[in-house]
Write a protein that holds these residues in place. Sequence first.
Motif, PDB file in Angstrom:
ATOM      1  N   SER A 129      49.327  52.522  20.676  1.00 50.47           N
ATOM      2  CA  SER A 129      49.424  53.884  22.252  1.00 50.47           C
ATOM      3  C   SER A 129      48.686  54.633  21.838  1.00 50.47           C
ATOM      4  O   SER A 129      47.383  54.391  20.890  1.00 50.47           O
ATOM      5  N   LYS A 130      48.376  55.417  21.377  1.00 55.83           N
ATOM      6  CA  LYS A 130      47.319  56.722  21.636  1.00 55.83           C
ATOM      7  C   LYS A 130      46.981  56.816  20.064  1.00 55.83           C
ATOM      8  O   LYS A 130      45.836  57.083  20.237  1.00 55.83           O
ATOM      9  N   GLU A 131      47.927  57.249  19.841  1.00 57.18           N
ATOM     10  CA  GLU A 131      47.903  57.693  18.067  1.00 57.18           C
ATOM     11  C   GLU A 131      47.871  56.638  17.207  1.00 57.18           C
ATOM     12  O   GLU A 131      48.144  56.468  16.057  1.00 57.18           O
ATOM     13  N   PHE A 132      48.788  55.192  17.651  1.00 60.06           N
ATOM     14  CA  PHE A 132      48.769  54.220  16.877  1.00 60.06           C
ATOM     15  C   PHE A 132      49.060  52.801  17.101  1.00 60.06           C
ATOM     16  O   PHE A 132      49.071  52.522  18.638  1.00 60.06           O
ATOM     17  N   SER A 133      49.173  51.911  16.077  1.00 57.74           N
ATOM     18  CA  SER A 133      49.507  50.641  16.714  1.00 57.74           C
ATOM     19  C   SER A 133      50.416  49.646  15.225  1.00 57.74           C
ATOM     20  O   SER A 133      50.326  50.223  14.783  1.00 57.74           O
ATOM     21  N   PHE A 134      51.214  48.606  15.790  1.00 58.31           N
ATOM     22  CA  PHE A 134      52.008  47.782  14.617  1.00 58.31           C
ATOM     23  C   PHE A 134      52.630  46.635  15.454  1.00 58.31           C
ATOM     24  O   PHE A 134      52.184  46.905  16.949  1.00 58.31           O
ATOM     25  N   GLU A 135      52.508  46.047  14.928  1.00 58.89           N
ATOM     26  CA  GLU A 135      52.950  44.504  15.347  1.00 58.89           C
ATOM     27  C   GLU A 135      54.662  44.124  15.161  1.00 58.89           C
ATOM     28  O   GLU A 135      55.214  44.977  14.307  1.00 58.89           O
ATOM     29  N   TYR A 136      55.410  43.539  15.821  1.00 60.15           N
ATOM     30  CA  TYR A 136      56.591  43.893  16.148  1.00 60.15           C
ATOM     31  C   TYR A 136      56.828  42.515  16.785  1.00 60.15           C
ATOM     32  O   TYR A 136      56.192  41.957  17.835  1.00 60.15           O
ATOM     33  N   PRO A 137      58.101  41.772  16.428  1.00 58.35           N
ATOM     34  CA  PRO A 137      58.309  40.545  17.114  1.00 58.35           C
ATOM     35  C   PRO A 137      58.463  40.238  18.565  1.00 58.35           C
ATOM     36  O   PRO A 137      58.940  41.034  19.033  1.00 58.35           O
ATOM     37  N   LYS A 138      57.969  39.465  19.245  1.00 59.92           N
ATOM     38  CA  LYS A 138      57.543  39.444  20.555  1.00 59.92           C
ATOM     39  C   LYS A 138      58.793  39.484  21.851  1.00 59.92           C
ATOM     40  O   LYS A 138      58.430  40.078  22.985  1.00 59.92           O
ATOM     41  N   ASN A 139      59.895  38.925  21.041  1.00 65.98           N
ATOM     42  CA  ASN A 139      60.993  38.714  21.667  1.00 65.98           C
ATOM     43  C   ASN A 139      62.110  40.493  21.100  1.00 65.98           C
ATOM     44  O   ASN A 139      62.984  40.259  22.114  1.00 65.98           O
ATOM     45  N   TRP A 140      61.532  41.426  20.661  1.00 65.81           N
ATOM     46  CA  TRP A 140      62.757  42.718  21.021  1.00 65.81           C
ATOM     47  C   TRP A 140      61.580  43.304  21.597  1.00 65.81           C
ATOM     48  O   TRP A 140      61.194  42.989  22.408  1.00 65.81           O
ATOM     49  N   PHE A 141      62.168  45.069  22.122  1.00 67.05           N
ATOM     50  CA  PHE A 141      61.622  45.420  23.087  1.00 67.05           C
ATOM     51  C   PHE A 141      61.029  46.951  22.853  1.00 67.05           C
ATOM     52  O   PHE A 141      61.880  47.168  20.929  1.00 67.05           O
ATOM     53  N   VAL A 142      60.599  47.542  22.850  1.00 71.62           N
ATOM     54  CA  VAL A 142      59.719  48.892  22.703  1.00 71.62           C
ATOM     55  C   VAL A 142      59.742  49.518  23.942  1.00 71.62           C
ATOM     56  O   VAL A 142      59.417  49.583  24.752  1.00 71.62           O
ATOM     57  N   LEU A 200      58.929  56.824  19.977  1.00 75.09           N
ATOM     58  CA  LEU A 200      59.446  55.645  19.766  1.00 75.09           C
ATOM     59  C   LEU A 200      60.408  54.690  19.379  1.00 75.09           C
ATOM     60  O   LEU A 200      61.230  54.778  18.179  1.00 75.09           O
ATOM     61  N   ARG A 201      60.997  53.316  20.741  1.00 78.36           N
ATOM     62  CA  ARG A 201      62.435  52.895  19.702  1.00 78.36           C
ATOM     63  C   ARG A 201      61.634  51.264  19.707  1.00 78.36           C
ATOM     64  O   ARG A 201      61.359  50.462  20.655  1.00 78.36           O
ATOM     65  N   VAL A 202      61.793  50.956  18.779  1.00 78.37           N
ATOM     66  CA  VAL A 202      61.236  49.030  19.133  1.00 78.37           C
ATOM     67  C   VAL A 202      63.242  48.483  18.510  1.00 78.37           C
ATOM     68  O   VAL A 202      63.593  49.216  17.213  1.00 78.37           O
ATOM     69  N   SER A 203      63.513  47.144  19.168  1.00 75.29           N
ATOM     70  CA  SER A 203      64.428  46.883  18.279  1.00 75.29           C
ATOM     71  C   SER A 203      64.672  45.088  19.432  1.00 75.29           C
ATOM     72  O   SER A 203      64.348  44.904  19.331  1.00 75.29           O
ATOM     73  N   ASN A 204      65.882  44.843  18.151  1.00 77.00           N
ATOM     74  CA  ASN A 204      65.848  43.343  18.744  1.00 77.00           C
ATOM     75  C   ASN A 204      66.564  43.297  19.587  1.00 77.00           C
ATOM     76  O   ASN A 204      67.703  42.137  19.943  1.00 77.00           O
ATOM     77  N   TYR A 205      66.664  44.029  20.509  1.00 78.83           N
ATOM     78  CA  TYR A 205      68.047  44.392  21.464  1.00 78.83           C
ATOM     79  C   TYR A 205      67.921  44.251  23.549  1.00 78.83           C
ATOM     80  O   TYR A 205      66.767  46.247  21.897  1.00 78.83           O
ATOM     81  N   ASP A 206      68.124  44.887  24.163  1.00 80.15           N
ATOM     82  CA  ASP A 206      68.017  45.394  25.602  1.00 80.15           C
ATOM     83  C   ASP A 206      68.658  46.219  25.564  1.00 80.15           C
ATOM     84  O   ASP A 206      69.990  46.270  25.533  1.00 80.15           O
ATOM     85  N   PRO A 207      68.565  48.005  25.257  1.00 79.92           N
ATOM     86  CA  PRO A 207      69.223  48.967  25.070  1.00 79.92           C
ATOM     87  C   PRO A 207      69.864  49.431  26.515  1.00 79.92           C
ATOM     88  O   PRO A 207      71.047  50.065  27.055  1.00 79.92           O
ATOM     89  N   ALA A 208      69.545  48.808  27.008  1.00 80.22           N
ATOM     90  CA  ALA A 208      69.947  49.240  28.400  1.00 80.22           C
ATOM     91  C   ALA A 208      71.181  48.023  28.827  1.00 80.22           C
ATOM     92  O   ALA A 208      71.765  48.186  29.766  1.00 80.22           O
ATOM     93  N   GLU A 260      63.646  53.896  15.239  1.00 79.88           N
ATOM     94  CA  GLU A 260      62.782  55.613  15.725  1.00 79.88           C
ATOM     95  C   GLU A 260      61.884  55.424  15.216  1.00 79.88           C
ATOM     96  O   GLU A 260      62.038  55.834  14.008  1.00 79.88           O
ATOM     97  N   MET A 261      61.095  56.110  15.825  1.00 81.26           N
ATOM     98  CA  MET A 261      60.322  57.243  15.896  1.00 81.26           C
ATOM     99  C   MET A 261      59.910  58.600  16.240  1.00 81.26           C
ATOM    100  O   MET A 261      59.980  58.221  18.145  1.00 81.26           O
ATOM    101  N   TRP A 262      59.633  59.779  15.106  1.00 84.61           N
ATOM    102  CA  TRP A 262      59.813  60.925  16.364  1.00 84.61           C
ATOM    103  C   TRP A 262      58.165  62.160  15.861  1.00 84.61           C
ATOM    104  O   TRP A 262      58.242  61.200  14.631  1.00 84.61           O
ATOM    105  N   LYS A 263      58.024  62.399  16.359  1.00 84.23           N
ATOM    106  CA  LYS A 263      56.623  63.305  15.993  1.00 84.23           C
ATOM    107  C   LYS A 263      56.941  64.934  15.747  1.00 84.23           C
ATOM    108  O   LYS A 263      57.299  65.489  16.881  1.00 84.23           O
TER     109      LYS A 263
END
Length: 167
Positions: A26-39, A51-59, A75-78
């Motif tokens: 993103s504009k402020e940061f980067s990170f690695e996550y499992p490719k089958n997860w949802f961002v 920001l939310r990174v999860s191992n499931y589709d919230p919808a 979850e991450m907030w600023k």
Amino acid sequence: SRYLGKSEVQSEGTDVPQDEYVTHTSKEFSFEYPKNWFVEDSWETGGTPYLRVSNYDPAALNNTPHPSGNYFKIEMWKASDDGNLTLEEWIDKFMAENDPYPILIERKPIAIAGIQGIQQIEDARPIQYRSIYIRENSSIYMWGIAPFSEKANEKILDHILSSFLFK
């Protein structure tokens, strides 16, 4: 190993192979996550920094905030920071302004992207969860780590946090 300041604790759960990770930038940061997860990243849409990174589709789960089962999310907030308070004072003030007021269970140091921060266990009744607070570039970055199935996903969480970089 867990990022707990200078001490290390053996992580539980299973990890995924390195080639199963992708990088989110993103504009402020980067990170690695499992490719089958949802961002979900509102930093990119101009909304409230979230920001939310999860191992499931919230919808697919009707956006249930605390689904039961092997579901995991970070979850991450600023928030803005005028620098007038220590990080501990800022956290205490932030917690006091939340309703219901979370109870502090444990507090210890943590380093993310080489920046010293604070990790704590909070009890928000009826759930306890882990929070991480880092001060960077006149902002406070706050991570909330979901309590459900955290142990099963500890190694993945460690990978995400250890790959996190601010720009």
